[in-house]
Design a protein around this motif. Structure first.
Motif, mmCIF file in Angstrom:
data_model
loop_
_atom_site.group_PDB
_atom_site.id
_atom_site.type_symbol
_atom_site.label_atom_id
_atom_site.label_comp_id
_atom_site.label_asym_id
_atom_site.label_seq_id
_atom_site.Cartn_x
_atom_site.Cartn_y
_atom_site.Cartn_z
ATOM 1 N N THR A 206 46.246 22.823 37.017
ATOM 2 C CA THR A 206 45.879 23.331 35.690
ATOM 3 C C THR A 206 44.767 24.374 35.800
ATOM 4 N N ARG A 207 43.790 24.079 36.659
ATOM 5 C CA ARG A 207 42.699 25.036 36.840
ATOM 6 C C ARG A 207 43.205 26.346 37.435
ATOM 7 N N GLU A 208 44.102 26.247 38.428
ATOM 8 C CA GLU A 208 44.665 27.458 39.020
ATOM 9 C C GLU A 208 45.441 28.272 37.987
ATOM 10 N N LEU A 209 46.171 27.577 37.115
ATOM 11 C CA LEU A 209 46.937 28.268 36.078
ATOM 12 C C LEU A 209 45.994 28.987 35.109
ATOM 13 N N ASP A 210 44.882 28.315 34.735
ATOM 14 C CA ASP A 210 43.905 28.951 33.841
ATOM 15 C C ASP A 210 43.310 30.204 34.484
ATOM 16 N N SER A 211 43.012 30.114 35.803
ATOM 17 C CA SER A 211 42.458 31.264 36.514
ATOM 18 C C SER A 211 43.458 32.412 36.541
ATOM 19 N N LYS A 213 45.846 32.967 34.391
ATOM 20 C CA LYS A 213 45.927 33.546 33.045
ATOM 21 C C LYS A 213 44.783 34.520 32.790
ATOM 22 N N MET A 214 43.576 34.158 33.292
ATOM 23 C CA MET A 214 42.421 35.029 33.093
ATOM 24 C C MET A 214 42.636 36.366 33.808
ATOM 25 N N TRP A 215 43.116 36.311 35.070
ATOM 26 C CA TRP A 215 43.357 37.544 35.812
ATOM 27 C C TRP A 215 44.464 38.381 35.174
#
Length: 236
Positions: A206-211, A213-215
């Motif tokens: 989930t954290r990787e997905l959020d990162s 999305k930010m990029w």
């Protein structure tokens, strides 16, 4: 006190997930910060599903099946939260829900009683810690259900008598029960560790997905700025 995966599955009415998690659960009365157990959540969902349904149909509904599944695994209806409210108190807000829950409890008692009678009639009968936990929960439930009438009281008296016989039998098999308990605790501990590891993996993903999305957002903003510059130069 924390919200567990089993709490969430019960609140979402996800019967398949509840059955899966019950294979690994160790603490049947785990509480949230408010003191609510999984049974509080399950009965709450049953209460929401009560509109226009008879006790029989409530029993067959998904929330009803979840409540029944929790009863089968030793979850208590009379465990109180921080406000002093039990799952049985929640059920009493609606007469049909209260009747449906009582029917489920009665069916579970009869099922347990039949199972105990079959075990006690055999020379090779053994007593599991889960059966003792169920007997203890139904003993607690007795105080609440005594107010529902003499018929319920007679059924509970019969169950109490059978529990006494079971406890006597358990005392004779203490050594074997202790060994079974240690083995069961070891297996459940391993399964809990596996579940915790899986939850950590999901959190990391989930954290990787959020990162990501930010990029992607930053790249989108840069691309928009580049298009704007090109449009300005073309106009010049």
């Amino acid at each position: 006190a924390r919200l567990t995966a089993l709490h969430v599955a019960a609140r979402k009415g996800n019967l398949a997930m509840v059955k899966l998690l019950l294979k690994h659960v160790r603490e049947v009365d785990a509480e949230t910060a408010e003191g609510d157990t999984t049974m509080h959540f399950a009965v709450g969902e049953l209460l929401q599903a009560a509109s226009g349904l008879s006790p029989r149909r409530l029993h067959a509904s998904v929330p009803g099946q979840i409540v029944e599944e929790l009863m089968r695994h030793g979850f208590s209806l009379v465990h109180e939260n921080r406000q002093g409210r039990s799952a049985l108190d929640v059920a009493k807000q609606n007469r049909d829900v209260s009747n449906a829950v009582q029917e489920m409890a009665t069916a579970q008692r009869q099922e347990l009683l039949s199972g105990l009678q079959r075990k006690l009639s055999s020379e090779e009968a053994t007593v599991s810690s889960l059966e003792l936990a169920l007997a203890s929960n139904f003993s607690e439930l007795q105080e609440e259900l005594n107010q529902q009438g003499s018929r319920t009281s007679r059924l509970l008296d019969g169950l109490q008598s059978q529990v006494s016989v079971l406890q006597s039998k358990a005392a004779e098999n203490r050594g074997e029960i202790s060994l079974l308990n240690r083995s069961l605790d070891s297996k459940i501990s391993g399964l809990n560790q596996q579940l915790a590891a899986e939850q950590d993996r999901v959190l990391a993903l989930t954290r990787e997905l959020d990162s990501l999305k930010m990029w992607l957002g930053l790249l989108g903003s840069g691309f928009a700025a580049l298009v704007l510059v090109l449009c300005v130069r073309m106009r010049q």
